[in-house]
Design an enzyme around this catalytic site. Structure first.
Site, PDB file in Angstrom:
ATOM      1  N   HIS A 215       0.821  -1.221   0.000  1.00 33.45           N
ATOM      2  CA  HIS A 215       0.000   0.000   0.000  1.00 33.45           C
ATOM      3  C   HIS A 215       0.858   1.276   0.000  1.00 33.45           C
ATOM      4  CE1 HIS A 215       0.453  -0.359   4.340  1.00 33.45           C
ATOM      5  NE2 HIS A 215      -0.552  -1.193   4.495  1.00 33.45           N
ATOM      6  N   ASP A 247      -9.131   4.193  -3.023  1.00 36.76           N
ATOM      7  CA  ASP A 247     -10.471   4.516  -2.523  1.00 36.76           C
ATOM      8  C   ASP A 247     -10.712   6.017  -2.446  1.00 36.76           C
ATOM      9  OD1 ASP A 247      -8.805   5.099  -0.401  1.00 36.76           O
ATOM     10  OD2 ASP A 247      -9.895   3.889   1.078  1.00 36.76           O
ATOM     11  N   ASP A 273      -7.202  -3.584   0.532  1.00 34.81           N
ATOM     12  CA  ASP A 273      -6.931  -3.552   1.971  1.00 34.81           C
ATOM     13  C   ASP A 273      -8.256  -3.583   2.741  1.00 34.81           C
ATOM     14  OD1 ASP A 273      -5.367  -3.540   4.257  1.00 34.81           O
ATOM     15  OD2 ASP A 273      -5.108  -1.361   4.293  1.00 34.81           O
TER      16      ASP A 273
END
Length: 378
Positions: A215, A247, A273
């Site tokens: 990430h 997101d 995630d």
């Protein structure tokens, strides 16, 4: 064995588009993509009309779904629930992800993933151990009391997967080179994350044993004028892939676009995630005794810190395309590139002989259905 097909106006095989064509499979393997007009009458056909058929989405970081956290239900049944929840959002395959846990809990997770694969649980590719070999200064929602630096003897004690992928996220500055080499030699995919490393700590010797970065931008030392940090090193390490959460909360849109410009082709891939709130009835769950809940569209713990994401792969794909990335490239970021990151050679594209897995998307990129190993899940 019955031959089946999905017909669609558009099929993207991972490399090129096919118009008015059919994806044909037999059992759990793809036969070919052919013009719809050439299909024999004996083939069982599902027509999806104007929708797009793409390679099945692969999410290599899924902490939970359907009100189940992998940490709380570390079983084959728990994995099945998580896979089912994410299929509703276009995910064909995933890695159930264990957030920093004790060595015994890690062993249980590895065994559960092996059992799930042996039992034929649809959608599971292996397991992702996110920690506990992390840096306490970038712990995020992890419990730093569980952190440690592993020895080779400790690594040897884990039941690493034989039939699936073992992926580990670790802070490379806190793991010695010998341990990193051991993981590589035993075919464990190594990703650097939750790292507070400086450029000098991420030596060429260590980076040679690092396959990717977890990430990107989140829980890692930032890029600054006089210090590249983990972020800058990740962007400049061409052989290593970077996963990224799209997101719109975890990473600024411009940073996603910048990362895509800087990383070589195929080295930036989408992850969710996602937590148990995806496909949940309550939008809340407990992690390490602390309640995590959805507030204003994002998951936070009691202190207000981000604690994973509340998004599926289909919305992630829609976001990246809306932000200006090319549709074909985004579809690869959700399928082909994750497969390559895991060194898998039979998923991620729609080619003869590959596993029969596809994600079927509506015009707004929301998921319509998912084909997994020859089974169509509406």
């Amino acid at each position: 064995m019955t031959i089946r097909a999905i017909t669609a106006k558009t099929i993207f095989d991972g490399e090129q588009y096919h118009s008015d064509s059919a994806l044909v499979w037999k059992g759990d393997r793809i036969v070919d993509i052919v013009p719809t007009s050439t299909l024999p009458v004996s083939v069982i056909v599902t027509d999806v009309g104007d929708r797009i058929v793409a390679p099945g989405f692969i999410d290599i970081q899924v902490n939970g779904g359907g009100d189940v956290m992998f940490n709380s239900d570390t079983t084959a049944d728990g994995i099945d629930t998580i896979c089912r929840a994410h299929r509703q959002h276009g995910t064909a395959y995933l890695l159930p992800t264990l957030i920093s846990a004790t060595p015994e809990e890690m062993k249980t997770a590895l065994i559960a993933a092996e059992c799930a694969i042996e039992q034929g649980v649809a959608g599971v590719l292996g397991v992702h151990l996110e920690g506990p070999w992390l840096n306490k200064d970038k712990k995020g929602a992890h419990d730093a009391n569980k952190f440690y630096s592993p020895t080779i003897e400790q690594l040897e004690a884990f039941p690493w997967l034989e039939r699936g992928v073992s992926l580990v996220t670790l802070a490379a500055e806190n793991v010695d080179t010998q341990a990193l080499n051991w993981l590589q030699q035993h075919h464990v995919v190594v990703s650097c994350g939750h790292s507070n490393a400086t450029q000098h700590q991420l030596t060429a010797e260590k980076l040679a044993s690092v396959n990717g970065f977890t990430h990107l931008f989140n829980a890692m030392s930032p890029l600054e004028g006089r210090e590249p940090g983990t972020v800058g090193t990740a962007l400049m390490t061409d052989h290593a892939w970077c996963s990224i959460i799209v997101d719109g909360i975890h990473v600024a849109t411009q940073n996603v676009l910048m990362a895509h410009k800087l990383k070589p082709e195929g080295k930036l891939l989408i992850v969710t995630d996602a937590m148990a709130s995806v496909g949940s009835r309550t939008n809340r769950f407990v992690l390490d005794g602390e309640e995590i809940s959805v507030q204003d569209g994002k998951l936070v713990n009691s202190s207000g810190s981000l604690a994973g994401a509340h998004i599926g792969m289909d919305q992630s794909v829609a976001n990246a395309i809306a932000w200006g990335l090319n549709e074909a490239e985004v579809l690869r970021m959700a399928s082909t590139y994750p497969a390559e990151a895991l060194n898998l050679d039979d998923v991620g594209t729609l080619k003869p002989g590959y596993r029969a897995a596809a994600t079927i998307l509506n015009s707004d990129y929301s998921s319509y259905a998912v084909l997994v190993d020859g089974v169509l899940n509406p």
